[in-house]
Design a protein around this motif. Structure first.
Motif, PDB file in Angstrom:
ATOM      1  N   LYS A  31      45.334  48.965  27.136  1.00  0.00           N
ATOM      2  CA  LYS A  31      45.661  50.385  26.979  1.00  0.00           C
ATOM      3  C   LYS A  31      44.399  51.241  26.922  1.00  0.00           C
ATOM      4  CE  LYS A  31      48.296  53.706  24.218  1.00  0.00           C
ATOM      5  NZ  LYS A  31      47.228  54.721  24.262  1.00  0.00           N
ATOM      6  N   THR A  32      43.450  50.833  26.066  1.00  0.00           N
ATOM      7  CA  THR A  32      42.219  51.613  25.932  1.00  0.00           C
ATOM      8  C   THR A  32      41.437  51.632  27.234  1.00  0.00           C
ATOM      9  OG1 THR A  32      42.044  51.137  23.567  1.00  0.00           O
ATOM     10  CG2 THR A  32      40.029  51.783  24.698  1.00  0.00           C
ATOM     11  N   ILE A  33      41.287  50.470  27.859  1.00  0.00           N
ATOM     12  CA  ILE A  33      40.534  50.400  29.109  1.00  0.00           C
ATOM     13  C   ILE A  33      41.213  51.215  30.203  1.00  0.00           C
ATOM     14  CG2 ILE A  33      39.797  48.847  30.971  1.00  0.00           C
ATOM     15  CD1 ILE A  33      39.343  46.706  28.805  1.00  0.00           C
ATOM     16  N   SER A  34      42.537  51.147  30.288  1.00  0.00           N
ATOM     17  CA  SER A  34      43.268  51.912  31.305  1.00  0.00           C
ATOM     18  C   SER A  34      43.024  53.414  31.141  1.00  0.00           C
ATOM     19  CB  SER A  34      44.763  51.610  31.216  1.00  0.00           C
ATOM     20  OG  SER A  34      45.029  50.256  31.524  1.00  0.00           O
ATOM     21  N   GLU A  35      43.029  53.899  29.881  1.00  0.00           N
ATOM     22  CA  GLU A  35      42.768  55.325  29.637  1.00  0.00           C
ATOM     23  C   GLU A  35      41.346  55.692  30.051  1.00  0.00           C
ATOM     24  OE1 GLU A  35      44.296  57.894  27.193  1.00  0.00           O
ATOM     25  OE2 GLU A  35      45.822  56.688  26.198  1.00  0.00           O
ATOM     26  N   LEU A  36      40.395  54.823  29.735  1.00  0.00           N
ATOM     27  CA  LEU A  36      39.009  55.105  30.090  1.00  0.00           C
ATOM     28  C   LEU A  36      38.803  55.066  31.596  1.00  0.00           C
ATOM     29  CD1 LEU A  36      38.668  54.823  27.029  1.00  0.00           C
ATOM     30  CD2 LEU A  36      36.607  53.458  27.439  1.00  0.00           C
ATOM     31  N   LEU A  37      39.521  54.175  32.289  1.00  0.00           N
ATOM     32  CA  LEU A  37      39.413  54.098  33.746  1.00  0.00           C
ATOM     33  C   LEU A  37      39.941  55.362  34.429  1.00  0.00           C
ATOM     34  CD1 LEU A  37      40.507  50.401  34.431  1.00  0.00           C
ATOM     35  CD2 LEU A  37      38.228  51.362  34.762  1.00  0.00           C
TER      36      LEU A  37
END
Length: 241
Positions: A31-37
């Motif tokens: 979730k966090t990585i997807s938002e940052l991407l």
């Protein structure tokens, strides 16, 4: 496959001095990585046990064993990414600014960044003694909100002495926030978990605010800084509704 040099680099990013040296930070969890991407942040490397289906040169599919070797979590998620630390942006002085004076707990800072995102606070100004916002525990606690808040680190005394608006501070003996007429523009200072706002910053504060206690025994000593921030930001924003 992940290389020894990559493992060494990632493990070094636990420390602030190496994050600053390399200009990189770590994020974990889908979730966090997807938002940052989806943000403007630039991806340096992505290591995952399940493909994100992004550009192959930025993604390396690894085993769970290798993920455990690089994860900062007790129970690793399925992915770890390394991003470039963005450049700080100028503060927009048109609205409400939140200021942190030596907040030291990563969980508190992460929660406060999420609160800024929730209440539409665009700028979070931190003292140089506040915990690094790219600390892995802070990044984890923001749940992606770190991409939507401009966070800068400054000499607070210098910053506030040049600020041309009202400076509010959270104190135990301040004016009841529920009966205060709060403006849309200003700076709200929140202090250290144990010591509150420092004396040199207290001297610059123009208006002292307090959250009253309603308990029958009045025994609670203080509120957690993130909880207090949530209450005060809610009151500041109430007049904007």
């Amino acid at each position: 496959m992940i290389t020894k040099s990559q493992i060494k680099l990632i493990n070094s990013l636990k420390q602030k001095k190496f994050r600053q040296q390399y200009g990189l930070f770590v994020a974990e969890g889908v979730k966090t990585i997807s938002e940052l991407l989806e943000s403007s942040l630039k991806l340096h490397a992505l290591f995952t046990t399940k493909s994100f289906n992004i550009d192959a040169k930025d993604e390396t599919v690894i085993s769970e064993k290798d993920l455990k070797r690089i994860s900062f979590l007790k129970t690793p998620n399925t992915a770890l990414a390394v991003f470039e630390i963005p450049n700080e942006q100028p503060v927009n002085n048109k609205g409400l600014i939140l200021i942190l004076d030596a907040v030291s707990d990563p969980g508190n800072l992460g929660t406060i960044i999420r609160l800024c995102d929730w209440f539409g606070i665009k700028d979070l100004v931190c003292s140089n003694h506040t915990v690094d916002c790219f600390n892995p525990k802070v990044v984890q606690a923001t749940m992606g909100s770190i991409t939507r808040v401009n966070i800068i680190y400054v000499d607070l005394k210098v910053f506030l002495n040049t600020y041309d608006g009202s400076v509010f501070g959270a104190f135990m003996d301040g004016k009841n926030v529920y009966s205060s007429n709060l403006p849309k523009r200003g700076a709200l200072v929140m202090g250290n978990e144990a010591n509150g706002i420092s004396k040199e910053i207290e001297a610059i504060v123009t208006e002292r605010l307090a959250i009253p206690r309603f308990g029958d025994l009045q025994a609670a000593e203080s509120l957690n800084v993130a909880t207090a921030t949530a209450i005060l930001l809610s009151e500041f924003k109430r007049g904007s509704c």
